[in-house]
Design a protein around this motif. Structure first.
Motif, PDB file in Angstrom:
ATOM      1  N   ARG A   1       0.831  -1.211   0.000  1.00 17.75           N
ATOM      2  CA  ARG A   1       0.000   0.000   0.000  1.00 17.75           C
ATOM      3  C   ARG A   1       0.860   1.254   0.000  1.00 17.75           C
ATOM      4  NH1 ARG A   1      -5.197  -1.648   1.894  1.00 17.75           N
ATOM      5  NH2 ARG A   1      -5.113  -3.628   3.004  1.00 17.75           N
ATOM      6  N   ARG A   2       0.310   2.283  -0.611  1.00 17.80           N
ATOM      7  CA  ARG A   2       0.884   3.613  -0.507  1.00 17.80           C
ATOM      8  C   ARG A   2      -0.239   4.578  -0.170  1.00 17.80           C
ATOM      9  NH1 ARG A   2       4.830   4.893  -5.480  1.00 17.80           N
ATOM     10  NH2 ARG A   2       5.447   6.558  -4.042  1.00 17.80           N
ATOM     11  N   TYR A   3       0.119   5.690   0.493  1.00 18.52           N
ATOM     12  CA  TYR A   3      -0.896   6.599   1.000  1.00 18.52           C
ATOM     13  C   TYR A   3      -0.691   8.014   0.462  1.00 18.52           C
ATOM     14  CZ  TYR A   3      -1.590   2.751   4.230  1.00 18.52           C
ATOM     15  OH  TYR A   3      -1.825   1.511   4.766  1.00 18.52           O
ATOM     16  N   GLN A   4      -1.818   8.719   0.327  1.00 18.60           N
ATOM     17  CA  GLN A   4      -1.788  10.089  -0.185  1.00 18.60           C
ATOM     18  C   GLN A   4      -1.910  11.065   0.984  1.00 18.60           C
ATOM     19  OE1 GLN A   4      -4.569  10.541  -3.459  1.00 18.60           O
ATOM     20  NE2 GLN A   4      -4.432   8.355  -3.890  1.00 18.60           N
ATOM     21  N   VAL A   5      -0.986  12.006   1.064  1.00 15.82           N
ATOM     22  CA  VAL A   5      -0.949  12.984   2.154  1.00 15.82           C
ATOM     23  C   VAL A   5      -1.140  14.382   1.571  1.00 15.82           C
ATOM     24  CG1 VAL A   5       0.419  13.993   4.015  1.00 15.82           C
ATOM     25  CG2 VAL A   5       0.599  11.537   3.522  1.00 15.82           C
ATOM     26  N   PHE A   6      -2.109  15.111   2.111  1.00 18.72           N
ATOM     27  CA  PHE A   6      -2.310  16.508   1.720  1.00 18.72           C
ATOM     28  C   PHE A   6      -1.537  17.385   2.698  1.00 18.72           C
ATOM     29  CE2 PHE A   6      -4.383  20.637   1.585  1.00 18.72           C
ATOM     30  CZ  PHE A   6      -4.514  20.833   0.216  1.00 18.72           C
ATOM     31  N   LEU A   7      -0.629  18.198   2.174  1.00 16.76           N
ATOM     32  CA  LEU A   7       0.259  19.012   2.995  1.00 16.76           C
ATOM     33  C   LEU A   7      -0.249  20.458   3.038  1.00 16.76           C
ATOM     34  CD1 LEU A   7       2.891  19.136   4.618  1.00 16.76           C
ATOM     35  CD2 LEU A   7       4.117  19.512   2.467  1.00 16.76           C
ATOM     36  N   ILE A   8      -0.521  20.952   4.240  1.00 16.92           N
ATOM     37  CA  ILE A   8      -1.022  22.323   4.434  1.00 16.92           C
ATOM     38  C   ILE A   8       0.079  23.177   5.055  1.00 16.92           C
ATOM     39  CG2 ILE A   8      -2.727  23.779   5.591  1.00 16.92           C
ATOM     40  CD1 ILE A   8      -4.604  21.418   5.706  1.00 16.92           C
ATOM     41  N   THR A   9       0.377  24.318   4.434  1.00 20.35           N
ATOM     42  CA  THR A   9       1.315  25.279   5.012  1.00 20.35           C
ATOM     43  C   THR A   9       0.771  26.685   4.781  1.00 20.35           C
ATOM     44  OG1 THR A   9       2.623  25.619   2.999  1.00 20.35           O
ATOM     45  CG2 THR A   9       3.259  23.765   4.419  1.00 20.35           C
ATOM     46  N   SER A  10       1.418  27.666   5.420  1.00 18.04           N
ATOM     47  CA  SER A  10       0.987  29.059   5.261  1.00 18.04           C
ATOM     48  C   SER A  10       1.400  29.641   3.914  1.00 18.04           C
ATOM     49  CB  SER A  10       1.555  29.916   6.400  1.00 18.04           C
ATOM     50  OG  SER A  10       2.957  29.756   6.472  1.00 18.04           O
ATOM     51  N   GLY A  11       2.441  29.073   3.289  1.00 20.29           N
ATOM     52  CA  GLY A  11       2.883  29.591   1.996  1.00 20.29           C
ATOM     53  C   GLY A  11       4.384  29.506   1.815  1.00 20.29           C
ATOM     54  N   LYS A  12       4.962  30.448   1.062  1.00 21.05           N
ATOM     55  CA  LYS A  12       6.380  30.392   0.697  1.00 21.05           C
ATOM     56  C   LYS A  12       7.316  30.563   1.893  1.00 21.05           C
ATOM     57  CE  LYS A  12       5.659  31.934  -4.062  1.00 21.05           C
ATOM     58  NZ  LYS A  12       5.961  32.946  -5.094  1.00 21.05           N
ATOM     59  N   ASP A  13       6.823  31.155   2.989  1.00 19.06           N
ATOM     60  CA  ASP A  13       7.671  31.311   4.171  1.00 19.06           C
ATOM     61  C   ASP A  13       8.061  29.959   4.768  1.00 19.06           C
ATOM     62  OD1 ASP A  13       4.739  31.394   4.788  1.00 19.06           O
ATOM     63  OD2 ASP A  13       5.497  31.111   6.830  1.00 19.06           O
ATOM     64  N   MET A  14       7.318  28.907   4.392  1.00 21.00           N
ATOM     65  CA  MET A  14       7.595  27.569   4.922  1.00 21.00           C
ATOM     66  C   MET A  14       8.253  26.665   3.876  1.00 21.00           C
ATOM     67  SD  MET A  14       6.699  27.445   8.083  1.00 21.00           S
ATOM     68  CE  MET A  14       6.471  25.715   8.443  1.00 21.00           C
ATOM     69  N   GLN A  15       8.860  27.275   2.838  1.00 19.73           N
ATOM     70  CA  GLN A  15       9.442  26.487   1.753  1.00 19.73           C
ATOM     71  C   GLN A  15      10.508  25.492   2.234  1.00 19.73           C
ATOM     72  OE1 GLN A  15       8.362  26.296  -1.299  1.00 19.73           O
ATOM     73  NE2 GLN A  15       9.929  24.826  -1.909  1.00 19.73           N
ATOM     74  N   PRO A  16      11.483  25.876   3.071  1.00 18.66           N
ATOM     75  CA  PRO A  16      12.483  24.882   3.508  1.00 18.66           C
ATOM     76  C   PRO A  16      11.862  23.720   4.270  1.00 18.66           C
ATOM     77  CG  PRO A  16      13.228  27.119   3.975  1.00 18.66           C
ATOM     78  CD  PRO A  16      11.784  27.221   3.573  1.00 18.66           C
ATOM     79  N   GLU A  17      10.936  24.035   5.174  1.00 22.76           N
ATOM     80  CA  GLU A  17      10.269  22.984   5.944  1.00 22.76           C
ATOM     81  C   GLU A  17       9.441  22.083   5.026  1.00 22.76           C
ATOM     82  OE1 GLU A  17      10.361  26.136   6.678  1.00 22.76           O
ATOM     83  OE2 GLU A  17      10.949  26.406   8.786  1.00 22.76           O
ATOM     84  N   ARG A  18       8.770  22.705   4.082  1.00 27.16           N
ATOM     85  CA  ARG A  18       7.928  21.954   3.150  1.00 27.16           C
ATOM     86  C   ARG A  18       8.767  20.965   2.339  1.00 27.16           C
ATOM     87  NH1 ARG A  18       2.963  23.209   0.682  1.00 27.16           N
ATOM     88  NH2 ARG A  18       2.653  22.200  -1.337  1.00 27.16           N
TER      89      ARG A  18
END
Length: 331
Positions: A4-21
């Motif tokens: 199995r593989r799973y689909q994850v929807f990733l929520i962030t505030s925007g470009k300020d979180m680019q490294p973390e994303r």
């Protein structure tokens, strides 16, 4: 063992979180997850993100020190995606910066109103989400993703995506379980309905008090309200008669009652919060819904009549119930 593989929807505030994303995405992809999510938000993109949330298995929210871009309603797109994931009952995990005020100055909210929205949202997540991890650097994020995503799957198992060569094994398992489920449901129907006969008979003029909830929106603010409403049993029977004159799936009990409540909810909310301009996610309490079904069956107004080809229990009004609705309409 199915692959199995799973689909994850990733929520962030925007470009300020680019490294973390990027760290989270790379780590999860290396673990075999499919990653979805939008970095740039717009009103047009909301429909697309909602479809992705509906189709995903899990939701991961990354919160740094910004509330993110606002929608036309004054609520952040990140916040709206979180609310939608909650309404769709998606398993949610939050990786939240442990000391947001210590992040670089350029990553801080400069606007006082946005800073307050961020603080309120952060407190909301800490209060509502069961799985919240506090990180301080990118290394923490990588370790959290590797350690806690498997635990989220363990606590909230879903079907996920299965490789084509595994589908026949999967289908055989499904067919076997369908047979067992159908047998169990027949036995369950008999066991569940018999105790209802011990309920007292009610009259159509008696009042039934029940709870329902909603999201109430006023300027730059959302609140979940729990409301109490009273209707006569005759009124409830008349509401249900719009659907159950023909055999219909049991799930329509909640649908038809919630549709009725949607037309009443704004006035109910404004009685408590006069500045409310919009309501959403109007839903009767599950305990009240169960009581209504039990009483309708006990009074012989609506009764189960079998199952459809998808093994959904079907309910239909009895002749007694139809005659009562006719009398109510002519009264």
């Amino acid at each position: 063992m199915l692959d199995r593989r799973y689909q994850v929807f990733l929520i962030t505030s925007g470009k300020d979180m680019q490294p973390e994303r990027e760290v989270v995405m790379q780590t999860l992809m290396a673990m075999g997850f499919f990653i979805w999510g939008l970095e740039s938000r717009s009103a047009l993109g909301r429909a697309y993100s909602r479809r992705q949330i509906e189709d995903c298995d899990y939701v991961l929210l990354l919160l740094g020190s910004q509330y993110g871009e606002l929608s036309a309603s004054g609520i952040g797109y990140m916040h709206l995606e979180y609310i939608y994931a909650v309404t769709k009952q998606k398993p949610i995990i939050v990786f939240m910066h442990g000391s947001p005020s210590e992040r670089a100055e350029k990553l801080q909210e400069q606007d006082a109103e946005l800073k307050k929205k961020f603080d309120d949202f952060r407190h909301q997540l800490l209060k509502e989400v069961d799985h919240v991890m506090l990180y301080h650097n990118l290394r923490d994020l990588e370790q959290f993703a590797r350690r806690y995503m498997p635990k989220l799957i363990e606590h909230h198992p879903t079907i996920g995506w299965v490789r084509p060569q595994s589908l026949q094994v999967f289908q055989d398992e499904i067919d076997h379980l369908k047979i067992k489920l159908a047998q169990a449901r027949i036995e369950q129907d008999h066991e569940q309905l018999d105790p209802f006969l011990s309920l007292p008979i009610v009259s159509i003029d008696e009042l039934f008090s029940f709870e329902y909830q909603m999201h109430a929106y006023q300027t730059n603010y959302i609140k979940e309200l729990a409301m109490t409403k009273q209707l006569t049993w005759g009124a409830l029977l008349k509401i249900l008669s719009t659907v159950f004159r023909q055999a219909q799936a049991e799930t329509l009990f909640s649908t038809v009652i919630n549709d009725y409540l949607k037309h009443q909810a704004l006035l109910d909310a404004q009685a408590e919060m006069p500045r409310v301009h919009t309501v959403a996610q109007v839903q009767i309490h599950s305990r009240a819904l169960r009581s209504i079904k039990q009483q309708m069956y006990r009074n012989d107004w609506i009764t189960p009549v079998g199952r459809d080809d998808r093994q959904r229990k079907l309910w239909k009004m009895t002749n007694k119930g139809l005659l009562l609705v006719k009398d109510i309409s002519h009264a």
